[in-house]
Each structure stands twice: as structure tokens, then as C-alpha cells.
Scaffold this active site. Structure first.
Site, PDB file in Angstrom:
ATOM      1  N   CYS A  42      60.268  38.688  39.740  1.00 15.98           N
ATOM      2  CA  CYS A  42      58.976  38.953  40.369  1.00 15.98           C
ATOM      3  C   CYS A  42      59.128  39.395  41.812  1.00 15.98           C
ATOM      4  CB  CYS A  42      58.087  37.715  40.291  1.00 15.98           C
ATOM      5  SG  CYS A  42      56.460  37.965  41.042  1.00 15.98           S
ATOM      6  N   CYS A  47      56.924  42.095  40.088  1.00 12.44           N
ATOM      7  CA  CYS A  47      55.518  42.179  40.440  1.00 12.44           C
ATOM      8  C   CYS A  47      55.250  42.392  41.927  1.00 12.44           C
ATOM      9  CB  CYS A  47      54.763  40.955  39.923  1.00 12.44           C
ATOM     10  SG  CYS A  47      55.602  39.386  40.158  1.00 12.44           S
ATOM     11  N   LYS A  50      56.384  46.033  42.972  1.00 14.30           N
ATOM     12  CA  LYS A  50      55.540  46.937  42.181  1.00 14.30           C
ATOM     13  C   LYS A  50      54.102  46.943  42.703  1.00 14.30           C
ATOM     14  CE  LYS A  50      54.731  45.618  38.045  1.00 14.30           C
ATOM     15  NZ  LYS A  50      54.993  45.219  36.653  1.00 14.30           N
ATOM     16  N   TYR A 179      52.269  45.927  30.055  1.00 10.18           N
ATOM     17  CA  TYR A 179      52.007  45.801  31.486  1.00 10.18           C
ATOM     18  C   TYR A 179      52.856  46.776  32.303  1.00 10.18           C
ATOM     19  CZ  TYR A 179      49.866  41.052  31.127  1.00 10.18           C
ATOM     20  OH  TYR A 179      49.075  39.980  30.869  1.00 10.18           O
ATOM     21  N   GLU A 183      51.454  49.968  34.411  1.00 10.48           N
ATOM     22  CA  GLU A 183      51.405  49.884  35.862  1.00 10.48           C
ATOM     23  C   GLU A 183      52.243  50.971  36.522  1.00 10.48           C
ATOM     24  OE1 GLU A 183      50.376  45.133  36.275  1.00 10.48           O
ATOM     25  OE2 GLU A 183      52.448  45.790  36.565  1.00 10.48           O
ATOM     26  N   HIS A 436      24.504  39.974  45.911  1.00 13.20           N
ATOM     27  CA  HIS A 436      24.045  41.367  45.804  1.00 13.20           C
ATOM     28  C   HIS A 436      24.204  42.092  47.136  1.00 13.20           C
ATOM     29  CE1 HIS A 436      21.616  44.653  44.213  1.00 13.20           C
ATOM     30  NE2 HIS A 436      20.945  44.651  45.362  1.00 13.20           N
ATOM     31  N   GLU A 441      28.213  40.688  40.379  1.00 11.68           N
ATOM     32  CA  GLU A 441      26.946  40.045  40.037  1.00 11.68           C
ATOM     33  C   GLU A 441      26.570  40.285  38.577  1.00 11.68           C
ATOM     34  OE1 GLU A 441      23.224  41.859  41.672  1.00 11.68           O
ATOM     35  OE2 GLU A 441      24.623  43.209  42.668  1.00 11.68           O
TER      36      GLU A 441
END
Length: 459
Positions: A42, A47, A50, A179, A183, A436, A441
């Protein structure tokens, strides 16, 4: 029996590092061996670097969108060497932090390969030193494989070598549908490479909700050459480039071919046979809910167990192991409900069951779905849409799954994951006041008729 250490950890990735630090915090004498770089896949070549590349690629959209908001931006120019230098420096910085945290916790680090000799003994390969340990934790992770085994496959690179590229390829073929493939294809397309994403299946991201998979395919078809239902038959050199022949006879020429077609646990030469641990059909180490192998003194966490191959899962497994074995608190990890994100562009965030899985597991469900153009796109002119989907069990009103596609979906799903993990109901969502104006929302304003009237509703 006398031991040199209470715990010996083989592997300095996320799971191993967490287990070592927590065990040491409980007073255990801990030693950790890592033959490459502390931080694991990782941090070093996964990750983290990346995600930095993902950020780099997204500036292209930001520069383009700025014009709709009154900004005049001169034609941007991307420099791969600057990104690579700064990315690699950040990885080195993080590695030093991992080292420092381990040493601060009192963990002794052996910068070399370790193999299992017997139930309580490991050998450091380079120095030849043997260590006796009360408990051994295997946390060696997994590695990318070059598949399928077709002629010329060695001419391709994997997700390891991609970080070593000195120049941005003008043309790149990415093979895979998970994944990693999704990616990296998004990254290279955004940075300016002419990108082809090739996948043998009819949809990307197997196991994800079908609406999300369709939304991703539609977005990617506008960003790159997306080839579904096709396989690679061979690779050959063609002058200064590579030529990939597909199963339909077509040829794709590229400067680089990136294979992201699978990973395998790092068990070769580990010494499992010496203690009688038999890997499963996927080459993973079988463990129980407490990460115990068939040998009482040997444990395993992370990708080498092939339970849920995600960094946060490995960290939780390592922590739970240390709590159980050294903290006096029996702790397991629930692998059935894992929030996760795919850092495609647009992003995906998901937690819980897909619609298809929910239909199989529950008698009646409600499906709440909203697809819309985000507010930012009204001025930027960008056509990509946001998708939000909530799956609910009619009998209990409990939210079974939430699936998001759009900007910041990864950030959103972390918060949503807390609610779903706590067992939130649709009524809990409904009585939450909306923030909002935000895209999020929609999660608390979607409405459909009651389950008693309509088994499945779409709002």
C-alpha cells in the site's frame, strides 16, 4: 521453554506493522523482518502512490471545468518527471515514519528475508541467524502475476513496475477489470496517454452493484478505448513499440502494456511445508476467525490469507491478533461488511450488499436510486452524472447496501459506512436533515412507495 522474542512478524506491510506495534504496546518483545521496504504494498507501490497519481490526473478536469466559472487558464502542461520525483519522495518519507514508529514502540527490525524453520523458529536468510519465538505472525502480502500465459507476456509490466516508469507512455494498454486496472486506466487517460482498457468480462469490477458497473463503463467509454468481452492472445515487439493481438484478431499497438489480472499470496519459499501448513486452492494460508493457522503458534493476516485483500482490513486483522494474543481481549474482524472505494474518475464508494446479492438473501427489498447531473456540471458543462443507490430490507427497514458513483464517493462512503455498520434503517436516513446544496443530500431525501405496496421501488 525459552524464546528470544514473544512475537516474530514476517512482513512489514500494513498488517504486520500494526500487529507488531500493538503487541509491543502490550509489553511483548517483538521482532519484525522485511526484505524490501517497510510499509508494504500500500505505502510503497500500491494505494498511496497510486492515489497521488489519481490526484495528478484529476487536475486535467479541473483546468477544463474552470472556464465555465470565469477562469482563463493557459494551456496546461504536465511533467511526468516532476510527479514521479515528488511521489517517490513522499513514499520515502512515509517509509521513514513507519520505521520510526516501529522503533519507538520498541520493535526490532531485521531488513532481510525471514523463513519458517519450525513451529517456533525463523531463520534470517541473509545473516543466517535463527530466532526462537513464542508466536510467529505471517504478514507477507501478495504479488501481481502475469496472466494469461500467452506468448510474449513477459514484455508487459505489472502494478509493481508501473511506478518505475521514467516517462509517461504515449499509448498504454491496461489489461484487467478489477480495482487496479480500473484505477490505472483512469490515471493514464487523465494524464494524457492514449489508453485502452481491455477486460475479458462484459462488465468491469466483478462483485460490485450492476448499476455502478454500468455507470463506470459509460464514463470510461468517453475517456478511453474500452474493450469488453475481449482477451489478449499474445504480445510481440513491433519496431519500437509493443503489439498485442486480441482473440478477435485485432491488434493494439502500445508503448507499455500493463497487466492487472490478478495477485497471488507470497508463500513461495516461506517454509510452510516445514511445519505442515497446507495452502488452499488460491495459494493462501488458511486461518480461523482469530487468524490462527493449523499450527497453534503460527498466525497469518492480510493478503496472504486472501480473506478481503484491502489495506484497512489487514490493519484491523493485525490489531485484532495483537489484542487477542497479547492484550487479553479476544477480538475478531467482521469481513461481511466492508466499506470500500475505487479511485476511478469518477469515484466509486460502496458498502454492504449489491442489489443482486440482496435479492438472493432477502425475501423483499426496496431499491432507492437517484441519478443526476451534479451542481458543478451546470456551469462547467461536463456530462458525467452522479449515481446514488440505497438497498433496504422491507421486513426490517434496515439499510443493506449503499452504492455511490461520482466525485468524492470514497470520502462519502466512509461516513455512510458507519451508519450501515451500526444497523441504520431507511427511517434513520429519512429523518436526517439534508445538507444543502450538496450531492450527498440525495442519500437522505430519496423516497419510494412503502414496501407493503411495492416490493421494489425506484425514486
Amino acid at each position: 521453554m525459552s524464546y528470544d522474542v514473544d512475537l516474530f512478524v514476517i512482513g512489514g506491510g500494513s498488517g504486520g506493522v500494526r500487529a507488531a506495534r500493538i503487541a509491543a504496546g502490550y509489553g511483548a518483545k517483538v521482532m519484525l523482518a522485511e526484505e524490501y521496504r517497510v510499509g508494504g504494498t500500500c505505502v510503497i507501490r500500491g494505494c498511496v502512490p497510486k492515489k497521488l497519481m489519481v490526484y495528478a490526473g484529476r487536475f486535467a478536469d479541473e483546468f477544463e471545468d474552470a472556464a465555465g466559472f470565469g477562469w482563463t487558464v493557459e494551456k496546461p502542461r504536465f511533467d511526468w518527471s516532476v510527479l514521479k520525483t515528488r511521489r517517490d519522495a513522499e513514499v520515502t518519507r512515509l517509509e521513514s515514519i513507519y520505521d520510526a514508529n516501529l522503533m519507538r514502540a520498541g520493535v526490532e527490525i531485521a531488513p532481510e528475508r525471514a523463513v519458517i524453520v519450525d513451529d517456533h523458529t525463523v531463520r534470517l536468510v541473509k545473516s543466517g541467524k535463527t530466532i526462537r519465538a513464542d508466536k510467529i505472525l505471517v504478514a507477507v502480502g501478495a504479488h501481481p502475476v502475469k496472466e494469461p500465459a500467452v506468448p510474449g507476456i513477459d514484455l508487459a509490466i505489472t502494478s509493481n513496475e508501473v511506478f518505475e516508469l521514467e516517462t509517461l507512455p504515449k499509448r498504454i494498454l491496461v489489461v484487467g477489470g478489477g480495482y487496479i486496472a480500473v484505477e490505472f486506466a483512469g490515471v493514464f487517460a487523465a494524464l494524457g496517454s492514449r489508453t485502452t482498457l481491455l477486460h475479458r468480462g462484459d462488465k468491469l469490477l466483478r462483485g460490485f452493484d450492476d448499476d455502478v458497473r454500468d455507470a463506470l463503463a459509460d464514463a470510461y467509454a468517453h475517456r478511453m478505448d474500452l474493450r469488453l468481452g475481449r482477451t489478449i492472445g499474445g504480445i510481440a515487439r513491433a519496431g519500437g513499440t509493443l503489439a498485442a493481438t486480441l482473440d478477435d484478431g485485432s491488434v493494439i499497438e502500445a508503448d507499455q502494456i500493463l497487466l492487472a489480472t490478478g495477485r497471488r499470496p507470497n508463500i513461495v519459499g516461506l517454509g510452510l511445508d516445514a511445519v505442515g501448513i497446507v495452502p488452499d486452492a488460491a495459494g493462501a494460508i488458511p486461518v480461523d476467525a482469530f487468524s490462527r493457522t493449523s499450527i497453534p503458534s503460527i498466525f497469518a493476516v492480510g493478503d496472504v490469507t486472501n480473506r478481503a485483500n484491502l489495506t484497512p482490513v489487514a490493519i484491523r486483522e493485525g490489531h485484532a491478533f495483537a489484542d487477542t494474543e497479547f492484550g487479553g481481549r479476544a477480538t475478531t474482524v467482521d469481513h461481511s461488511l466492508i466499506p470500500t472505494a475505487v479511485f476511478s474518475t469518477p469515484e466509486i464508494g460502496t458498502v454492504g450488499l449489491s442489489e443482486a446479492a440482496a435479492r438472493q438473501a432477502f425475501e423483499r427489498i426496496d431499491v432507492y436510486k437517484a441519478a443526476f447531473r451534479p451542481m458543478k456540471a451546470t456551469l462547467s458543462g461536463r456530462e458525467e452524472r452522479v449515481l446514488m443507490k440505497v438497498i433496504v430490507d422491507c421486513a426490517s427497514d434496515r439499510v443493506l447496501g449503499v452504492h455511490l458513483f461520482g466525485q468524492d464517493a470514497g470520502e462519502l462512503i466512509q461516513a455512510v459506512g458507519i451508519a450501515v455498520t451500526m444497523g441504520a434503517t431507511k427511517a434513520d436516513f429519512d429523518r436526517t436533515i439534508a445538507v444543502h446544496p450538496t450531492a450527498a443530500e440525495e442519500l437522505v431525501t430519496m423516497r419510494v412507495p412503502a414496501c407493503t405496496k411495492h416490493p421494489v421501488g425506484v425514486g
